[in-house]
Design a protein around this motif. Structure first.
Motif, short mmCIF file in Angstrom:
data_model
loop_
_atom_site.label_atom_id
_atom_site.label_comp_id
_atom_site.label_asym_id
_atom_site.label_seq_id
_atom_site.Cartn_x
_atom_site.Cartn_y
_atom_site.Cartn_z
N VAL A 16 0.85 -1.20 0.00
CA VAL A 16 0.00 0.00 0.00
C VAL A 16 0.88 1.24 0.00
O VAL A 16 1.89 1.30 0.72
N ARG A 17 0.52 2.22 -0.79
CA ARG A 17 1.18 3.52 -0.74
C ARG A 17 0.93 4.13 0.64
O ARG A 17 -0.20 4.12 1.14
N ALA A 18 1.98 4.61 1.28
CA ALA A 18 1.85 5.10 2.66
C ALA A 18 0.74 6.12 2.79
O ALA A 18 -0.03 6.10 3.76
N ARG A 19 0.60 7.01 1.84
CA ARG A 19 -0.44 8.04 1.92
C ARG A 19 -1.82 7.41 2.01
O ARG A 19 -2.71 7.93 2.69
N ASP A 20 -2.02 6.28 1.37
CA ASP A 20 -3.34 5.65 1.36
C ASP A 20 -3.61 4.83 2.62
O ASP A 20 -4.73 4.33 2.79
N ALA A 21 -2.62 4.69 3.47
CA ALA A 21 -2.80 3.91 4.71
C ALA A 21 -3.36 4.75 5.85
O ALA A 21 -3.66 4.21 6.91
N TRP A 22 -3.46 6.05 5.65
CA TRP A 22 -4.04 6.96 6.64
C TRP A 22 -5.33 7.55 6.07
O TRP A 22 -5.35 7.97 4.91
N GLY A 34 2.90 16.73 13.97
CA GLY A 34 3.44 16.86 15.32
C GLY A 34 2.46 17.36 16.36
O GLY A 34 2.64 17.08 17.55
N SER A 35 1.43 18.09 15.97
CA SER A 35 0.51 18.63 16.97
C SER A 35 -0.45 17.58 17.51
O SER A 35 -0.57 17.42 18.72
N PHE A 36 -1.13 16.87 16.61
CA PHE A 36 -2.18 15.96 17.07
C PHE A 36 -2.06 14.56 16.50
O PHE A 36 -2.90 13.70 16.77
N GLY A 37 -1.04 14.31 15.70
CA GLY A 37 -0.84 12.99 15.14
C GLY A 37 -1.84 12.68 14.05
O GLY A 37 -2.63 13.53 13.60
N ALA A 38 -1.82 11.43 13.58
CA ALA A 38 -2.76 10.93 12.58
C ALA A 38 -2.78 9.41 12.73
O ALA A 38 -1.72 8.78 12.85
N VAL A 39 -3.97 8.83 12.71
CA VAL A 39 -4.13 7.42 13.04
C VAL A 39 -4.32 6.61 11.75
O VAL A 39 -5.22 6.92 10.96
N PRO A 40 -3.51 5.58 11.51
CA PRO A 40 -3.69 4.75 10.31
C PRO A 40 -5.05 4.07 10.28
O PRO A 40 -5.65 3.78 11.33
N THR A 41 -5.54 3.82 9.10
CA THR A 41 -6.85 3.20 8.95
C THR A 41 -6.94 1.88 9.69
O THR A 41 -7.98 1.56 10.31
N ALA A 42 -5.89 1.07 9.65
CA ALA A 42 -5.91 -0.23 10.32
C ALA A 42 -6.12 -0.07 11.82
O ALA A 42 -6.80 -0.89 12.46
N ASN A 221 3.80 11.31 24.72
CA ASN A 221 2.56 11.06 23.99
C ASN A 221 2.74 9.92 23.01
O ASN A 221 3.74 9.85 22.29
N LEU A 222 1.76 9.05 22.96
CA LEU A 222 1.76 7.94 22.01
C LEU A 222 0.84 8.23 20.83
O LEU A 222 0.83 7.48 19.85
N HIS A 223 0.06 9.31 20.92
CA HIS A 223 -0.83 9.67 19.83
C HIS A 223 -0.17 10.66 18.86
O HIS A 223 -0.83 11.13 17.93
N LYS A 224 1.11 10.96 19.06
CA LYS A 224 1.82 11.78 18.08
C LYS A 224 2.51 10.86 17.07
O LYS A 224 1.89 10.27 16.20
N TRP A 225 3.80 10.68 17.21
CA TRP A 225 4.56 9.95 16.19
C TRP A 225 4.27 8.45 16.14
O TRP A 225 4.29 7.87 15.05
N PRO A 226 3.92 7.78 17.26
CA PRO A 226 3.55 6.36 17.13
C PRO A 226 2.18 6.13 16.50
O PRO A 226 1.83 4.99 16.22
N CYS A 227 1.39 7.20 16.29
CA CYS A 227 0.12 7.13 15.56
C CYS A 227 -0.96 6.35 16.28
O CYS A 227 -1.86 5.77 15.64
N ALA A 228 -0.92 6.31 17.61
CA ALA A 228 -2.02 5.75 18.38
C ALA A 228 -3.20 6.71 18.34
O ALA A 228 -3.05 7.89 18.01
N PRO A 229 -4.40 6.25 18.70
CA PRO A 229 -5.54 7.17 18.78
C PRO A 229 -5.29 8.28 19.80
O PRO A 229 -4.57 8.08 20.79
N ARG A 230 -5.88 9.44 19.56
CA ARG A 230 -5.72 10.57 20.48
C ARG A 230 -6.20 10.20 21.88
O ARG A 230 -7.24 9.54 22.04
#
Length: 411
Positions: A16-22, A34-42, A221-230
Motif C-alpha cells: 500500500v502507498r503510505a499516503r493511502d494507509a491513513w 506533530g501537533s495531534f498525530g494521525a491514526v492509520p486506517t488499520a 505522547n503515544l498519539h503523536k509519532w507512534p500514531c495511536a488514537p488521540r
C-alpha cells in the motif's frame, strides 16, 4: 541554491502507498503531524471494533478493563525502553505532568526551574504547583542554537540552594530540538534536585525514549509519532515515592499500588490505550521504526529546503534554521520579520491559513521570531510542500507586506 530531489513516495510492506494507509482528508494538505498525530486506517478499524465490543456488552467489558489495560501496558512499555511495572497510561502529556505536580510538596522558599523553550501548558502546571505552596518558578533561558554543553551549563548556572525541581523537554515543542535531559538530570541529582522530563514528542522519534531520558519522571505522547488514537500517553517512573502518584480519577483500583491504580478509571474510553500497541506494531511491521525515523528525517530535510528556497529571495537572512540537535521529523523555517512574533499570533496564522488555503501547518514563536515548524511522517510527499509554496507562501509574504514574485502571485 539547488533543491535536492524529494524522496519518492513510500510503499509499505503490504504494498500500500503510505499516503493511502491513513484516512486523511485528501482535500487538505497535512503538514502538522506533530501537533495531534494521525491514526492509520488499520488502527482506526481496530479501535472501532473494540468500541463496538464495549457497546454490545458493557457489563462484560468494564469490569475487565483493568486487565485489558494492563496487557496493553505490558506490550507498550518496552517501546519506550521502560518496564511495564514502572509505566502507567494517561490521556496525554499534560495529564502526566498534572499527576506528578499533584504529588509534590514544596516549601515557601522553594523554586522550580523551567525553560523558555518549554511547552506552555506544562509550564502553567508548574506555576500552579508553585502557587499552592507560595514557591516560585524561574525560567532558564536557552539560546536557540545553544550546544548541548551550553545547555547544561545554563542549568548549572541557574541552580541555587532553593531549587527543588527541574522541568525540561526531551524534544522542545516550539523549537523542535533535542535537549540533553540525561545530563541535566544527573547535574540536578548531584545537587539534590529532582527532574521531570517532558518527552511529549519523544516516543517513536527517539529509540527507547524513556530509558535514555534520565530524570525522576518521564512522560511521552503515544498519539503523536507512534500514531495511536488521540488520548494515549505513558508516564514512567521508578522513583521511591511513586506510590504518591494518583490518577486524575479515583476509581475501584484506588487501593492498588502504582501503576495498577491507573489501569481502571471508571467508564473512560480505554480503547485509546488498548489500540496503542496495535499502532506501534503497525509501523514496525509495515516499515520498521528505525527505517521510519530515517524516512521522516529525509522528508523533513527536503521539505524544509523546498520552503526555504521559496522564501530566500525575500529576506536578508537564510530562512532555514539548522539546529544543533535536530529531531528526525520536524524542522524550523523562519518566517518574514513581524509574522508569528508571539504564540498567539503564530496560532492565529495557523488557523487563518488553514481556512484560506486548506493547508494544515504549525507556526511557532521564540523570542519574538516566528517560524514554520514543519512535520513529516511516512505519508508525507513532495506535493505537500509544493502545495505549501503555491498556497501559503504568497499569503505569508502579503501578510508581511512583501510583494511576491509574479510566479507566486495569488490568483
Amino acid at each position: 541554491m539547488p533543491v535536492s530531489p524529494f524522496p519518492a513516495p513510500l510503499t509499505l510492506h503490504s504494498g500500500v502507498r503510505a499516503r493511502d494507509a491513513w484516512p486523511l482528508d485528501p482535500g487538505v494538505i497535512h503538514l502538522n503531524h506533530g501537533s495531534f498525530g494521525a491514526v492509520p486506517t488499520a488502527v482506526v478499524t481496530h479501535q472501532d471494533a473494540l468500541r463496538r465490543q464495549a457497546d454490545l456488552s458493557p457489563v462484560e467489558w468494564f469490569p475487565r478493563i483493568g486487565e485489558r489495560v494492563r496487557e496493553a501496558r505490558e506490550r507498550t512499555a518496552p517501546f519506550v525502553g521502560a518496564h511495564a511495572d514502572d509505566s502507567a497510561f494517561v490521556p496525554n502529556a499534560s495529564a502526566a505532568a498534572t499527576v506528578v505536580y499533584n504529588a509534590l510538596q514544596l516549601d515557601r522558599d522553594d523554586e522550580i526551574l523551567v525553560t523558555d523553550q518549554g511547552y506552555g501548558a506544562i509550564t502553567m502546571g508548574a506555576q500552579r504547583l508553585a502557587r499552592r505552596f507560595g514557591a516560585s518558578v524561574r525560567t532558564v533561558e536557552l539560546p536557540l542554537l545553544a550546544s548541548d554543553d551550553e545547555v547544561v551549563q545554563h542549568f548549572a548556572d541557574a541552580l541555587t540552594p532553593r531549587t527543588r525541581l527541574i522541568v525540561v523537554d526531551q524534544i522542545t515543542s516550539p523549537t523542535a530540538r533535542l535537549l540533553p535531559t540525561r545530563r541535566i538530570a544527573e547535574l540536578a541529582a548531584a545537587h539534590g534536585v529532582r527532574t521531570l522530563v517532558d518527552g511529549a514528542h519523544a516516543p517513536g522519534l527517539i529509540a527507547d525514549a524513556a530509558a535514555v531520558a534520565g530524570g525522576d519522571w518521564w512522560f511521552g505522547n503515544l498519539h503523536k509519532w507512534p500514531c495511536a488514537p488521540r488520548g494515549s500517553a505513558l508516564l514512567v517512573t521508578n522513583a521511591a515515592d511513586r506510590d504518591e502518584l494518583w490518577p486524575l480519577i479515583d476509581s475501584w483500583a484506588a487501593n492498588e499500588q502504582y501503576p495498577v491504580r491507573f489501569d481502571t478509571q471508571g467508564t473512560i474510553d480505554a480503547t485509546t490505550y488498548l489500540s496503542t500497541p496495535v499502532a506501534i506494531d503497525y509501523i514496525e511491521s509495515e516499515y520498521g521504526w528505525a527505517n521510519a525515523r530515517t524516512a521522516m528525517a529525509e522528508r523533513a530535510d527536503a521539505g524544509a529546503e523546498i520552503i526555504a528556497e521559496a522564501l530566500r529571495p525575500y529576506g536578508d537572512e537564510d530562512p532555514l534554521t539548522p539546529l544543533p540537535s535536530p529531531v528526525p521529523s520536524m524542522r524550523l523555517v523562519r518566517l518574514p520579520l513581524g509574522l508569528g512574533a508571539s504564540r498567539e499570533e503564530a496560532d492565529e496564522l495557523r488557523m487563518q491559513l488553514l481556512d484560506e488555503t486548506g493547508v494544515e501547518t504549525a507556526f511557532t514563536s521564540f523570542r519574538g521570531v516566528g517560524y514554520f515548524r514543519l512535520s513529516a511522517h511516512l505519508y508525507t510527499e513532495a506535493s505537500d510542500f509544493e502545495a505549501f509554496v503555491d498556497r501559503c507562501v504568497p499569503q505569508i509574504l502579503q501578510r508581511a507586506g512583501i510583494r511576491p514574485a509574479a510566479s507566486l502571485v495569488i490568483p
